[in-house]
Design an enzyme around this catalytic site. Structure first.
Site, PDB file in Angstrom:
ATOM      1  N   GLU A 179      14.487 -32.912   5.302  1.00 29.64           N
ATOM      2  CA  GLU A 179      15.384 -32.626   3.940  1.00 29.64           C
ATOM      3  C   GLU A 179      16.156 -31.239   4.221  1.00 29.64           C
ATOM      4  OE1 GLU A 179      11.611 -30.283   3.364  1.00 29.64           O
ATOM      5  OE2 GLU A 179      12.027 -31.991   4.531  1.00 29.64           O
ATOM      6  N   CYS A 236       5.690 -33.480   7.409  1.00 28.54           N
ATOM      7  CA  CYS A 236       4.979 -32.278   7.767  1.00 28.54           C
ATOM      8  C   CYS A 236       3.718 -32.311   7.308  1.00 28.54           C
ATOM      9  CB  CYS A 236       5.653 -30.925   7.002  1.00 28.54           C
ATOM     10  SG  CYS A 236       5.113 -29.354   7.749  1.00 28.54           S
ATOM     11  N   HIS A 259      10.961 -30.734   8.966  1.00 27.64           N
ATOM     12  CA  HIS A 259      11.423 -31.041   7.599  1.00 27.64           C
ATOM     13  C   HIS A 259      12.829 -31.433   7.704  1.00 27.64           C
ATOM     14  CE1 HIS A 259       8.521 -29.060   5.106  1.00 27.64           C
ATOM     15  NE2 HIS A 259       7.879 -28.474   6.417  1.00 27.64           N
TER      16      HIS A 259
END
Length: 241
Positions: free
Chosen positions: A219, A117, A217
């Protein structure tokens, strides 16, 4: 055996410097979402948080086997020759200074890098590129950032033969939370992923052994840690040289 004397690569990851509440305290703190750390561990690496304090030197960065540039606040627009947009958030100048320095040192040492990001935006700016400071004005919707603290879902198309496509396939569904995005692509970078509205969602630096960045993202993708595995495997290859 490698830079840290272990077969498990040491992956540095940039952290926030924010006011945070924990236990009995409400203090300025270096913080990071645990999901990043868990993804690095699940991918076979060992994470170490890198706070935006002090000045990073080559001898510090040489101890790392890989680097994750994490998400976070908007980058100072003066770094790409613009004034702040009305929608540009509160800047974190300490973090900007720290992370641009870290990235340049990692490039010089050919340490594998994964940008997430804000990390993608930083890599683009460091390469001479620019940003759209408020994507809804360009895309005409809030798809990429529905509301504070809420991730949007986007379908991403990846370029065949790209590193990212090799890791996640040529089509993937991702979680996004960004109101800025690449405008002009930085020198030497390749755009390799796009949202349905044309927003650049993934870039690579072909001249480096592994510099990959995504606007989404990863994660937040649960057990899907393939991008982090790509970074860890690149770090292992570097350690074995």
């Amino acid at each position: 055996m490698g830079s840290n004397g272990s077969k498990v690569p040491l992956i540095g990851i940039t952290s926030y410097l924010e006011q945070a509440r924990f236990g009995l305290w409400d203090l300025p703190s270096a913080v990071l979402m645990r999901s990043y750390l868990d993804c690095i561990v699940a991918a076979g690496g060992m994470p170490v948080m890198l706070p935006p304090v002090g000045r990073w030197l080559p001898e510090h960065v040489s101890r790392l086997d890989g680097l994750v540039l994490s998400g976070g606040a908007d980058i100072d627009p003066s770094r790409y020759g613009q004034s702040p947009h009305a929608a540009t958030g509160t800047l974190r100048l300490e973090r900007d200074m720290s992370e641009f320095g870290l990235y340049h040192l990692a490039l010089e040492a050919d340490i594998p890098v994964l940008g997430v990001c804000r990390g993608l935006q930083l890599i683009n700016i460091a390469s001479g590129g620019t940003l759209h400071q408020h994507v809804p004005e360009v895309a005409g919707s809030d798809t990429h950032n529905p509301s504070p603290g809420v991730y949007g879902t986007n379908e991403i198309k990846l370029a065949p033969g790209s590193v990212v496509a090799g890791l996640v396939g040529e089509h993937t569904t991702v979680h996004c939370h960004h109101h800025q995005a690449i405008d002009q692509l930085g020198s030497g970078l390749s755009a390799v992923g796009w949202a349905q509205d044309g927003t650049v969602e993934a870039i690579e630096l072909p001249e480096a052994s592994f510099v990959v960045a995504v606007q989404w993202h990863p994660e937040e993708n649960g057990t899907d840690v393939r991008l982090f595995q790509g970074l860890v495997q690149a770090a292992i290859r570097r350690k074995s040289q």
